[in-house]
Scaffold this motif. Structure first.
Motif, PDB file in Angstrom:
ATOM      1  N   UNK A  23      64.204  39.134  22.451  1.00  0.00           N
ATOM      2  CA  UNK A  23      62.766  39.077  22.734  1.00  0.00           C
ATOM      3  C   UNK A  23      62.527  38.876  24.239  1.00  0.00           C
ATOM      4  N   UNK A  24      63.396  38.081  24.861  1.00  0.00           N
ATOM      5  CA  UNK A  24      63.174  37.728  26.265  1.00  0.00           C
ATOM      6  C   UNK A  24      63.964  38.602  27.229  1.00  0.00           C
TER       7      UNK A  24
ATOM      8  N   UNK B 118      63.579  41.532  28.639  1.00  0.00           N
ATOM      9  CA  UNK B 118      62.898  42.097  29.811  1.00  0.00           C
ATOM     10  C   UNK B 118      62.554  41.027  30.847  1.00  0.00           C
ATOM     11  N   UNK B 119      62.181  39.853  30.320  1.00  0.00           N
ATOM     12  CA  UNK B 119      61.824  38.776  31.244  1.00  0.00           C
ATOM     13  C   UNK B 119      63.056  38.269  32.001  1.00  0.00           C
ATOM     14  N   UNK B 120      64.211  38.419  31.368  1.00  0.00           N
ATOM     15  CA  UNK B 120      65.444  37.914  31.987  1.00  0.00           C
ATOM     16  C   UNK B 120      65.769  38.631  33.290  1.00  0.00           C
ATOM     17  N   UNK B 121      65.265  39.872  33.419  1.00  0.00           N
ATOM     18  CA  UNK B 121      65.522  40.610  34.656  1.00  0.00           C
ATOM     19  C   UNK B 121      64.812  39.971  35.848  1.00  0.00           C
ATOM     20  N   UNK B 122      63.706  39.310  35.569  1.00  0.00           N
ATOM     21  CA  UNK B 122      62.915  38.740  36.664  1.00  0.00           C
ATOM     22  C   UNK B 122      62.957  37.222  36.723  1.00  0.00           C
ATOM     23  N   UNK B 123      63.335  36.587  35.595  1.00  0.00           N
ATOM     24  CA  UNK B 123      63.252  35.126  35.550  1.00  0.00           C
ATOM     25  C   UNK B 123      64.552  34.469  35.096  1.00  0.00           C
ATOM     26  N   UNK B 124      64.745  33.257  35.592  1.00  0.00           N
ATOM     27  CA  UNK B 124      65.697  32.337  34.975  1.00  0.00           C
ATOM     28  C   UNK B 124      64.883  31.505  34.007  1.00  0.00           C
ATOM     29  N   UNK B 125      65.518  31.041  32.936  1.00  0.00           N
ATOM     30  CA  UNK B 125      64.812  30.170  31.995  1.00  0.00           C
ATOM     31  C   UNK B 125      65.360  28.759  32.097  1.00  0.00           C
ATOM     32  N   UNK B 126      64.471  27.826  32.275  1.00  0.00           N
ATOM     33  CA  UNK B 126      64.863  26.415  32.249  1.00  0.00           C
ATOM     34  C   UNK B 126      64.292  25.833  30.968  1.00  0.00           C
ATOM     35  N   UNK B 127      65.112  25.210  30.137  1.00  0.00           N
ATOM     36  CA  UNK B 127      64.606  24.624  28.893  1.00  0.00           C
ATOM     37  C   UNK B 127      65.118  25.404  27.695  1.00  0.00           C
TER      38      UNK B 127
ATOM     39  N   UNK C 265      64.399  27.109  23.998  1.00  0.00           N
ATOM     40  CA  UNK C 265      63.354  27.630  23.105  1.00  0.00           C
ATOM     41  C   UNK C 265      63.756  27.572  21.634  1.00  0.00           C
TER      42      UNK C 265
ATOM     43  N   UNK D  12      59.158  23.801  23.864  1.00  0.00           N
ATOM     44  CA  UNK D  12      58.051  24.772  23.836  1.00  0.00           C
ATOM     45  C   UNK D  12      58.263  25.803  22.730  1.00  0.00           C
TER      46      UNK D  12
ATOM     47  N   UNK E 183      53.453  31.370  24.905  1.00  0.00           N
ATOM     48  CA  UNK E 183      54.236  30.139  25.019  1.00  0.00           C
ATOM     49  C   UNK E 183      53.295  28.951  24.855  1.00  0.00           C
TER      50      UNK E 183
END
Lengths: 277, 217
Positions: free
Chosen positions: A47-48, A50-59, A61, A148, A158
């Motif tokens: 699910x994430x 595409x977002x992984x290309x632009x973001x690091x995730x902290x936390x 889910x 979250x 979110x």
């Protein structure tokens, strides 16, 4: 009337079916938790992606709120199916065992008798949803902790942990009304059909059709907004980023009217029916 | 002997030319930024992507010279992979040359435009365009074309004329729409066919507001 209700409560908790149903609900929760534990991270990664290309995730889910949301989704099919079988079985078994005939030979008003069944069915449905909610929160938060919530509804939404908990709680509360609708429909089907297998098949068919029609766009204002199938997903509105409270209130009001109407139809049919044949 | 002298002269010339190709203003900025040994800050993050709804998040960042910026948060936060580097460490960490691109107007004010072209293959970007406020010796905007992750633009705003570090930044980047198999979608999820058919990447923005707690020079 009070004694009739108490008698119905006694019958409901005396029958083994009730405990099988509670066991089934608990087992479904365990299965969902187990499958989420084994596959959840993979689904989240997808699910994430595409977002992984632009973001690091902290936390994290994959947490108790996501698990609670997944269990909440049993309101689509699993829970109403169990309720249909259980609630209708409460009356069909009385037809089968001829206990209904015995009761009707007593000085008992027919409409009061069946109304007490409807009242107990409604209260029991509330209790079942409460049981589901309580066990969900206990299991999900104890094993997966807080965090979250991510939900895909017309985009990725979110919600912060405390907000997510409130939304899930609201969804369970308003979802209970949808469950009550299925419960009263199943009891009305039991009044009409009398025989358990026929009632279960018809009830399951009703549930399947309801689920299929929910995505159909009728292109008609009345059908798209007032048809019962379009009201049974009201609990999902709590996972839109901005909660559409007005829509929720209107849907709940209309669904409540459907419930009352179904109960009235059931009472009329039962009072006119020759239960002694 | 003559050939050796010619080769020496050639290499000297190359070195001389390269030195000439680094703009003085960018060198000043690099020197100013080099004075920062470390800093830490509380950051407020606002994400603006059409298909993502996320509340305002808070995190803490820590930077130490010649190291990547570290992010800490108790909440779930989306941390931009690019643009968080307010110390401009990524722009300056490898050798580069600059090309003067004249000036560009932002908010009715002209700024000096330069291309930064890395001379080292290890660099993860191929070219960057920076806008310099020569009166304050600060970069107010830069666009980076990365080798792998597309391009992104960072707009930097400052509180005070003397501040080295920005008070807030806006990071613009390209992002593809999320594609989720139907079986994972909620029953209420509607599919906008036109949007779904479109392969065009969307532009996302993230706003970061800094509250510096410690800056060591």
């Amino acid at each position: 009337m009070k004694n009739l209700i108490l008698a119905e409560v006694y019958k409901l908790f005396k029958q083994g079916k009730t405990y099988y149903a509670l066991g089934a609900i608990f087992l479904i929760e365990i299965i969902i938790l187990f499958s989420a534990y084994s596959q959840g991270q993979g689904i989240l990664d997808m699910v994430l992606d595409n977002l992984k290309q632009s973001f690091h995730f902290e936390g994290n889910l994959l947490n108790g709120n996501l698990l609670s949301y997944l269990i909440l989704n049993t309101l689509w099919f699993h829970l109403p199916l169990i309720l249909i079988v259980l609630i209708s079985g409460n009356l069909t078994s009385e037809y089968k065992d001829k206990t209904l005939l015995s009761v009707m030979l007593q000085p008992v008003s027919k409409w009061k008798f069946i109304l007490s069944k409807y009242i107990v069915a409604i209260v029991f449905t509330f209790l079942i949803v409460l049981f589901l909610a309580l066990t969900t929160f206990i299991l999900a938060y104890s094993f997966f902790g807080y965090g979250d919530l991510i939900v895909y509804l017309d985009g990725l939404n979110f919600f912060e942990s405390s907000d997510a908990f409130k939304r899930i709680l609201w969804a369970f509360s308003f979802g209970a009304i949808s469950m009550i609708f299925f419960s009263v429909v199943s009891l009305t089907l039991a009044i009409i059909l009398e025989e358990s297998t026929k009632t279960w098949i018809t009830g399951a068919f009703f549930l399947i059709v309801s689920n299929l029609l929910i995505k159909v766009n009728f292109k008609n204002y009345f059908l798209d907004n007032w048809l019962y199938v379009k009201l049974n997903d009201t609990w999902q509105y709590f996972f839109h980023f901005s909660i559409p409270w007005n829509k929720i209130y209107v849907n709940t009001f209309i669904l409540s009217l459907y419930i009352i109407l179904t109960v009235i139809i059931g009472i009329i049919i039962f009072t006119k029916k020759d239960v002694g044949k | 002997m003559t050939i050796r002298l010619l080769i020496c002269f050639y290499f000297y010339g190359i070195c001389f030319l390269n030195a000439q190709n680094i703009d003085k203003d960018i060198l000043k900025i690099q020197q100013r930024m080099d004075t920062i040994e470390s800093f830490s800050a509380h950051v407020k993050l606002e994400v603006d992507i059409s298909f993502v709804n996320i509340p305002v998040k808070h995190a803490r960042i820590e930077y130490a010279k010649n190291e990547e910026t570290k992010v800490f948060s108790e909440d779930f936060v989306l941390v931009p992979k690019k643009g968080l580097d307010v110390s401009l460490y990524h722009l300056f960490k490898n050798p580069f040359i600059t090309v003067d691109r004249g000036s560009e107007i932002r908010n009715n004010k002209p700024y000096k435009a330069l291309n930064i072209i890395p001379t080292n293959k290890k660099t993860d970007f191929s070219i960057a365009t920076v806008l310099i406020d020569t009166s304050t010796n600060r970069i107010i905007e830069y666009e980076v074309n990365t080798k792998k992750d597309g391009s992104y633009v960072v707009v930097m705003n400052y509180n005070d004329g003397k501040d080295l570090l920005p008070s807030d930044i806006e990071v613009q980047f390209e992002i593809e729409r999320v594609r989720i198999p139907l079986k994972y979608m909620g029953k209420d999820a509607q599919i906008d066919k036109d949007t779904y058919k479109s392969d065009e990447p969307k532009t996302g923005k993230i706003y970061l507001y800094f509250n510096y707690t410690k800056i060591i020079y």
